[in-house]
Design a protein around this motif. Sequence first.
Motif, PDB file in Angstrom:
ATOM      1  N   PHE A  55      34.270   2.563  -2.892  1.00 14.84           N
ATOM      2  CA  PHE A  55      33.520   2.739  -4.129  1.00 14.84           C
ATOM      3  C   PHE A  55      34.358   2.372  -5.357  1.00 14.84           C
ATOM      4  N   TRP A  56      35.662   2.666  -5.298  1.00 19.87           N
ATOM      5  CA  TRP A  56      36.538   2.329  -6.433  1.00 19.87           C
ATOM      6  C   TRP A  56      36.841   0.830  -6.463  1.00 19.87           C
ATOM      7  N   ILE A  57      36.754   0.188  -5.303  1.00 19.12           N
ATOM      8  CA  ILE A  57      37.018  -1.256  -5.261  1.00 19.12           C
ATOM      9  C   ILE A  57      35.815  -2.059  -5.738  1.00 19.12           C
ATOM     10  N   PHE A  58      34.584  -1.633  -5.317  1.00 20.69           N
ATOM     11  CA  PHE A  58      33.409  -2.479  -5.525  1.00 20.69           C
ATOM     12  C   PHE A  58      32.446  -1.981  -6.599  1.00 20.69           C
ATOM     13  N   ALA A  59      32.625  -0.772  -7.130  1.00 25.86           N
ATOM     14  CA  ALA A  59      31.643  -0.233  -8.079  1.00 25.86           C
ATOM     15  C   ALA A  59      31.720  -0.935  -9.431  1.00 25.86           C
ATOM     16  N   PHE A  70      42.253  11.168  -7.837  1.00 28.88           N
ATOM     17  CA  PHE A  70      43.239  10.111  -7.539  1.00 28.88           C
ATOM     18  C   PHE A  70      42.745   8.754  -8.051  1.00 28.88           C
ATOM     19  N   GLY A  71      41.450   8.478  -7.873  1.00 31.97           N
ATOM     20  CA  GLY A  71      40.917   7.203  -8.344  1.00 31.97           C
ATOM     21  C   GLY A  71      41.006   7.076  -9.852  1.00 31.97           C
ATOM     22  N   LEU A  72      40.668   8.165 -10.576  1.00 35.03           N
ATOM     23  CA  LEU A  72      40.776   8.123 -12.038  1.00 35.03           C
ATOM     24  C   LEU A  72      42.222   7.929 -12.480  1.00 35.03           C
ATOM     25  N   TRP A  73      43.148   8.589 -11.803  1.00 33.81           N
ATOM     26  CA  TRP A  73      44.566   8.436 -12.150  1.00 33.81           C
ATOM     27  C   TRP A  73      45.039   7.007 -11.890  1.00 33.81           C
ATOM     28  N   MET A  74      44.661   6.453 -10.739  1.00 37.04           N
ATOM     29  CA  MET A  74      45.054   5.081 -10.420  1.00 37.04           C
ATOM     30  C   MET A  74      44.435   4.090 -11.404  1.00 37.04           C
ATOM     31  N   HIS A  75      43.174   4.350 -11.789  1.00 36.52           N
ATOM     32  CA  HIS A  75      42.546   3.453 -12.760  1.00 36.52           C
ATOM     33  C   HIS A  75      43.308   3.473 -14.087  1.00 36.52           C
ATOM     34  N   ARG A  76      43.746   4.646 -14.485  1.00 45.02           N
ATOM     35  CA  ARG A  76      44.519   4.740 -15.721  1.00 45.02           C
ATOM     36  C   ARG A  76      45.853   4.022 -15.591  1.00 45.02           C
ATOM     37  N   VAL A  77      46.532   4.220 -14.461  1.00 48.35           N
ATOM     38  CA  VAL A  77      47.822   3.557 -14.251  1.00 48.35           C
ATOM     39  C   VAL A  77      47.652   2.033 -14.258  1.00 48.35           C
TER      40      VAL A  77
END
Length: 408
Positions: free
Chosen positions: A94-98, A147-154
């Motif tokens: 979902f984080w890759i394709f959304a 984790f996804g939100l943190w990675m997106h921010r990074v």
Amino acid sequence: MAQRALIRWYAGLWMILGLVPQAMGVWDRPDDIKFTTLAVLAVLALTYPITGSSPGGPAARRYAYLGVLIAGTGAVSYLMDGAASLLIVTLPHFWIFAGSPRRAVVLSGAATAATVAGNIVQQAPDGKVLTGNVIATLIGYAAGSLFGLWMHRVVGQRDERARLLAADLEATQRQLAEAQRRQGAAEERERLAREIHDTLAQGFASIVVLAEAARNGIAADPERSAQQLVSIERTARENLAEARVLVASGAGAPAAPAGAAPAGAAPAGAAPASIAGALRRTLDRFTEDTGLTVTAELPEVDCDRTARIALLRCTQESLANVRKHAAASTVGVVLERHPHGIELEITDDGRGFPAAEARTAGEATGFGLDGMRRRLAELGGELTVTSSPGDGTRVLALIPPHPGSGER
């Protein structure tokens, strides 16, 4: 390329750690549940390469794939009494394709709801609602979203730093290109100024001296004045040719540096084919115009075109200084080749000047001795000026050997 490789690695792990364990777990179930579950897992496995393998693909295909994931995880959860492990392994999809963090949270939440609903519906006859599988599913969703939100921010911060670095690099490249352009323009102006001094300015100075001599002697020695007028005409023609060469060079036309000077060493705009011959013609003209005694040792010396021009210009500048400043009666010129390079020595028996003045003469004259030094320095050579009051002046030009360079 690195992102694509990482996605391919994840897809392989998803199938190994997400789909394969579910297929193994259902193997001992009744046939209807087993085959239905295997069919759902097969659809999930086949849908990925067909619709969801490219994050930059059409949005409709990506969202269709994510919809299949949501329905598939819910179906597997219903068939197997829960599918927390499958959901947790599937969350990165979902984080890759959304396409955005908000859509990723919403769509993965839908998958979580489908998984929880499937488990609750399956456990409803037993009255169980909050099972361990449901709790694991909810915890996995919460942890995955954080984790996804943190990675997106990074990743966003990294991309911003990369963008700023790219902008800085582009600005630096523009500044460097501008600095190189200004340096090139300055060097070209200096080259043209040096060529004008060494050719046109010296020629005009010679014309002025000859015109004054012809005017003063026209009554007493008309034959000598006529000869001086011929020299004036010849020098003017040579200056005109030099001016055309400089204009062509300044306009970007491929013109060779002038090999002839107003003293008539070689055809204007061409490099002298023989340095010894060019120097002899220069000295002959100098003797003809000034009446001074000139002794010369000019053996044939093999050197490239740039070195020939530099030696010729040094000779012309030195003779011009003798004419204007030395009040000499004799000039000596010696050209020699040594293991350490080519030496050109020019001496006169004129009034000379202090050694300290000799060291700073280039700064005082602008393009005279300083221009000679620059020409030689470009070839790795050097210029030495030795003089003292009453003892004349010695100019020594040295050009080191350059094997295989230039034309012959």
